[in-house]
Structure formats: C-alpha cells, structure tokens
Design a protein around this motif. Structure first.
Motif, short mmCIF file in Angstrom:
data_model
loop_
_atom_site.label_atom_id
_atom_site.label_comp_id
_atom_site.label_asym_id
_atom_site.label_seq_id
_atom_site.Cartn_x
_atom_site.Cartn_y
_atom_site.Cartn_z
N SER A 35 1.80 6.60 -6.73
CA SER A 35 0.85 7.62 -7.32
C SER A 35 1.20 9.24 -7.02
O SER A 35 1.05 9.98 -7.91
CB SER A 35 -0.36 7.56 -6.16
N VAL A 36 1.93 9.54 -5.70
CA VAL A 36 2.58 10.75 -5.53
C VAL A 36 3.31 11.05 -6.31
O VAL A 36 3.48 12.36 -7.03
CB VAL A 36 3.10 10.70 -4.10
N GLY A 37 4.25 10.23 -6.70
CA GLY A 37 5.34 10.53 -7.73
C GLY A 37 4.98 10.92 -9.08
O GLY A 37 5.28 11.89 -9.79
N VAL A 38 3.90 9.97 -9.49
CA VAL A 38 3.04 10.21 -10.67
C VAL A 38 2.69 11.55 -10.75
O VAL A 38 2.51 12.35 -11.89
CB VAL A 38 2.38 9.20 -11.35
N ALA A 39 1.96 11.84 -9.64
CA ALA A 39 1.28 13.18 -9.67
C ALA A 39 2.37 14.36 -9.87
O ALA A 39 1.96 15.25 -10.57
CB ALA A 39 0.31 13.38 -8.34
N ILE A 40 3.44 14.05 -9.14
CA ILE A 40 4.33 15.21 -9.24
C ILE A 40 5.05 15.43 -10.64
O ILE A 40 5.01 16.45 -11.30
CB ILE A 40 5.51 14.97 -8.27
N LEU A 41 5.17 14.09 -11.20
CA LEU A 41 5.86 14.26 -12.45
C LEU A 41 4.79 14.79 -13.59
O LEU A 41 5.32 15.75 -14.53
CB LEU A 41 5.88 12.87 -13.05
N LEU A 42 3.31 14.61 -13.43
CA LEU A 42 2.40 15.29 -14.17
C LEU A 42 2.23 16.76 -14.14
O LEU A 42 2.01 17.54 -15.04
CB LEU A 42 0.79 14.50 -14.04
N VAL A 43 2.50 17.26 -12.99
CA VAL A 43 2.42 18.64 -12.57
C VAL A 43 3.71 19.38 -13.11
O VAL A 43 3.52 20.47 -13.78
CB VAL A 43 2.10 18.94 -10.94
N VAL A 44 4.80 18.70 -12.82
CA VAL A 44 6.13 19.14 -13.44
C VAL A 44 6.17 19.32 -14.86
O VAL A 44 6.51 20.39 -15.57
CB VAL A 44 7.36 18.33 -12.73
N ASN A 45 5.73 18.24 -15.52
CA ASN A 45 5.64 18.04 -17.13
C ASN A 45 4.22 18.24 -17.60
O ASN A 45 4.28 17.67 -18.70
CB ASN A 45 6.28 16.64 -17.38
N LYS A 46 3.44 19.15 -17.06
CA LYS A 46 2.12 19.20 -17.60
C LYS A 46 2.46 20.09 -19.01
O LYS A 46 3.18 20.92 -19.15
CB LYS A 46 1.22 20.18 -16.83
N VAL A 47 1.27 19.79 -20.11
CA VAL A 47 1.46 20.47 -21.61
C VAL A 47 0.51 21.58 -21.18
O VAL A 47 -0.87 21.47 -21.01
CB VAL A 47 0.94 19.50 -22.30
N LYS A 48 1.34 22.82 -21.67
CA LYS A 48 0.36 24.03 -21.58
C LYS A 48 -0.44 24.26 -23.05
O LYS A 48 0.24 24.16 -23.99
CB LYS A 48 1.26 25.16 -21.38
N ALA A 66 0.90 -1.26 0.00
CA ALA A 66 -0.01 -0.03 0.04
C ALA A 66 0.85 1.32 -0.09
O ALA A 66 0.80 2.31 -0.52
CB ALA A 66 -0.93 0.06 1.03
N LEU A 67 2.01 1.04 0.90
CA LEU A 67 2.97 2.25 0.94
C LEU A 67 3.51 2.56 -0.48
O LEU A 67 3.75 3.76 -0.88
CB LEU A 67 3.76 2.05 1.92
N ALA A 68 4.03 1.39 -1.07
CA ALA A 68 4.61 1.53 -2.56
C ALA A 68 3.56 2.33 -3.57
O ALA A 68 3.89 2.95 -4.33
CB ALA A 68 5.12 0.30 -3.01
N ILE A 69 2.27 1.85 -3.51
CA ILE A 69 1.37 2.20 -4.20
C ILE A 69 1.08 3.83 -4.11
O ILE A 69 1.02 4.56 -4.96
CB ILE A 69 0.07 1.60 -4.34
N LEU A 70 1.11 4.04 -2.92
CA LEU A 70 0.92 5.50 -2.46
C LEU A 70 2.06 6.50 -2.85
O LEU A 70 1.83 7.38 -3.44
CB LEU A 70 0.68 5.67 -1.12
N GLY A 71 3.16 6.05 -2.79
CA GLY A 71 4.56 6.65 -3.08
C GLY A 71 4.14 6.79 -4.75
O GLY A 71 4.61 7.79 -5.22
#
Length: 397
Positions: free
Chosen positions: A33-46, A26-31
């Motif tokens: 998800s957080v990592g993916v979210a961070i990547l999406l925010v950082v690399n979002k398409v304007k 569960a901890l790995a899945i949560l981590g």
C-alpha cells in the motif's frame, strides 16, 4: 514423550506458524500500500488549469454630448385683428346715403365716409348758433366802446381813479363770456353736422354692416363693425413646462404656417409680448406674436388657424437623451471604461421623443441604451455602439 504430549506440541507449533504467516502477510500488504501510494504521488496526473472567464453582459451605448440646447417649442392659434371697432351713430338722423363698401367683407380706407345722415336740422342749428354769435360779438363791441367813452369822460372830471363799474369792466366781461359761449355753440353745431357723416377710423374691412338707406338712427345705434386686416396678431398658448422657455426680453422671429386651397402658405411673425397671467382652465401661458406680410405682401385672413415653432431660451450644460434611456424618474446608466455607472439627472424639458436632462456627467461616458434586469454600479460590461433607432431590452428595471 507420550502420544498426548506429542499432539499438544504439534498444535502449538502450527499456531505459531500461522501467527508468523499472518504477520508477514499483513506486513506485505502494508508495504504494498505504501509503495502504491508513493507511486501515485510520484506519478500523479496534473490537471490543466484553464482561465475562467467572467460573464459580461453586452449593452448598447450612445456617446453623451454635453452642451447648449435651444428648445423648439411648437404652438398654434388663430389670427386676430389688433384693431377692431364698432362704429355707432353719435347723433340722431335719417340715413340718406351709404357707401358701396358698407357690406360684410367690404374694404374701406381711413376717413372714408360710410354713412351720411340727413343734416337739415343741424344746419338750422348752426345758423341759429352763428346768429347768436354775431349778436354776442356786437354786444361785446358795444360794451368795449362804452367803456372807452366812460374812461374819457372820467378823465375830464379829474377825480382820481374811476370805479370799475363806471368803466363798464363787469359788463365787458359778461359780454365776452356770452361771446365765448356763442362760439362754443357754433363749434358744437358744426361738430353735429360733421357727425352726420360717419367715417372709417382706419384702413380695414367691414365685419357687420348694421344700417340701410332710409333707416333712422339714434345716438349709440351700431352702424358697422370694422377690423384691420393688416394689423394682425396671434395668441399662442404654451404649456407651463414650455412657457418658462419663452423669451420675453426680445422679439424673436419665426414662421407661421397654414394650408389654404391645398397649398402651404407661410408668413413671418415676431414675438412682441408675453402675457402675465396663466389660464387656469388649461394651465397654460400665452405669448402674443405680430403677424407680418409675406414675400407677396399678403397677410393671413383673420380667424385663420396657424401653427408655428418658436425658438426658446437656450439652456447650457444639458444632454438630450431618448425617453427609453431614463430609468424611473431621474436615473440613467452610463458606461465608462467598460463599467456601469449610475447617474441621477434632472429633466429640464421633455419632447415627444426625447428628454433634455442635466446631471453630473464626466468626459468619455456613454449613455447605456439597453435595459438591464439588475444593473449594479461598477458592473463590468461589453459595450457596443447603439444602432439607429434601437432600444433593445434585456429585462425590466
């Protein structure tokens, strides 16, 4: 440790291992998800931002010209003679002679003898009147002589002032009155003789010849109808809307036109008066124009139907617009700096193709020729010059 305790211990250990593994997963899945979210925010398409253009309707416009309008008012009417008369006999008598021009359409001159009546009886009456006048003059002279003699006789007596009757003053007044009456009789007899010669009162034409040689006429018998063919007028009708523009304080000149023998003929004319009444049957007013001779010295024939255009009173501060530009009864739309503006107007005069209106127009405004389905005051539009004769429509207002 017996067998049962060993088995129980083994079961508990496995449960603890499964719990730890579930937590780690569960901890790995949560981590993750957080990592993916961070990547999406950082690399979002304007998304590219494109300017949204407002939709502006295109309208055709025409430049407004505020100024003076001099109306051209059309009318038509028949030529009439200003002088017409029905000649009638003033004395009785037999027609002994008539003029060669005493026929329908004959041209006569002023004082031209048209009819001669037998004057024998009137000549005899004149002779009797002249005889009576001679007798009256003789009687008057005798009374005057007697009066003078009476004055001398009375002076010899020396008895003061003589009475008027003695001096024959009443007799002299009576004799003088009879002499004056006899003179009037002679004058009347001469006039009767003159009346046996019926003359034209003015230059003109014969419309209706009413006698022939040998006919006996009595006072009042119609001899001929004469009209002037040079003193002519035209009675021009105007609608009440146009009648208000007719100038009554001056004599504007204009041209009368008609077709004779397949040719267009013109005559100058001038407005001489405006009638003060409105014709109820047609709700129109009338103006009278005097017809003048044209360059050839000719006048139009009486009864000819002519047409003309008269310059009316000028109107200042008005605009001429096409009929199609009016919306309703009193609204036009104008374009000013790319925006629609509503203007209320007053129709001053209308013609077949245009309207003369007054309104609160401003400098630089252009008349909108295009019909719009839902115009709004202040709406932005694309304006383009109207083509000649173009009245495009994009809807009904």
């Amino acid at each position: 440790m017996n067998t049962s305790e060993t088995e129980q211990y083994e079961v508990e250990r496995r449960g603890e291992i499964r719990a730890v593994m579930s937590f780690v997963i569960a901890l790995a899945i949560l981590g993750g998800s957080v990592g993916v979210a961070i990547l999406l925010v950082v690399n979002k398409v304007k998304a590219s931002q494109a300017d949204v253009q407002k939709s502006k309707p295109t309208v055709e416009v025409s430049q407004l010209v505020v100024g003076r309008h001099v109306p051209d008012i059309s009318s038509e009417g028949a030529v009439i003679s200003r002088r017409e008369v029905r000649l009638a006999a003033e004395v009785s008598g037999k027609v002994v002679s008539i003029s060669d021009q005493l026929v329908d359409g004959g041209r006569v001159k002023a004082d031209e003898v048209l009819v001669i009546l037998d004057d024998k009886d009137y000549q005899a009456a004149l002779a009797r009147a002249e005889s009576s006048l001679a007798d009256a003059e003789l009687a008057l002279e005798l009374e005057i002589a007697k009066g003078k003699q009476a004055q001398k006789d009375w002076a010899k007596l020396g008895k003061g002032e003589a009475p008027k009757l003695v001096l024959r003053e009443p007799q002299i007044r009576s004799a003088r009155a009879k002499r004056d009456s006899a003179e009037k009789e002679v004058e009347r007899a001469k006039n009767d003789i003159e009346r046996t010669r019926i003359k034209a009162p003015f230059d003109g034409r014969i419309r209706d010849a009413g006698v022939e040689t040998g006919a006996v006429v009595v006072p009042g018998s119609m001899v001929a109808e004469i009209y002037s063919d040079t003193d002519l007028e035209v009675r021009l009708p105007f609608s009440l809307r146009d009648f208000g523009f007719i100038r009554a304080d001056d004599t504007p000149r204009f041209t009368l036109e008609s077709s004779i023998g397949g040719k267009e003929v013109t005559w100058p004319a001038e407005l001489v008066r405006v009638e003060g009444e409105v014709e109820r049957s047609t709700l129109s007013g009338h103006a009278i124009a005097k017809v003048l001779a044209n360059e050839s010295g000719q006048y139009p024939p009486v009864g000819l139907f002519v047409r003309t255009t008269v310059k009316g009173l000028p109107v200042d501060g008005v605009v001429e617009i096409p009929r199609s530009a009016l919306r309703g009864s009193d609204v036009v739309w104008v374009e000013d700096d790319g925006e629609l503006r509503r203007r209320t107007v007053k129709v001053v005069r209308s013609t077949r193709d245009s309207l003369i209106v007054s309104g609160d127009f401003e400098e630089g405004e252009r008349l909108v020729m295009t019909r719009m389905s839902a115009p709004i005051d202040g709406m932005e539009v694309n304006a383009k010059p109207a083509t000649s004769g173009s009245t495009p429509e994009t809807g009904n207002q």
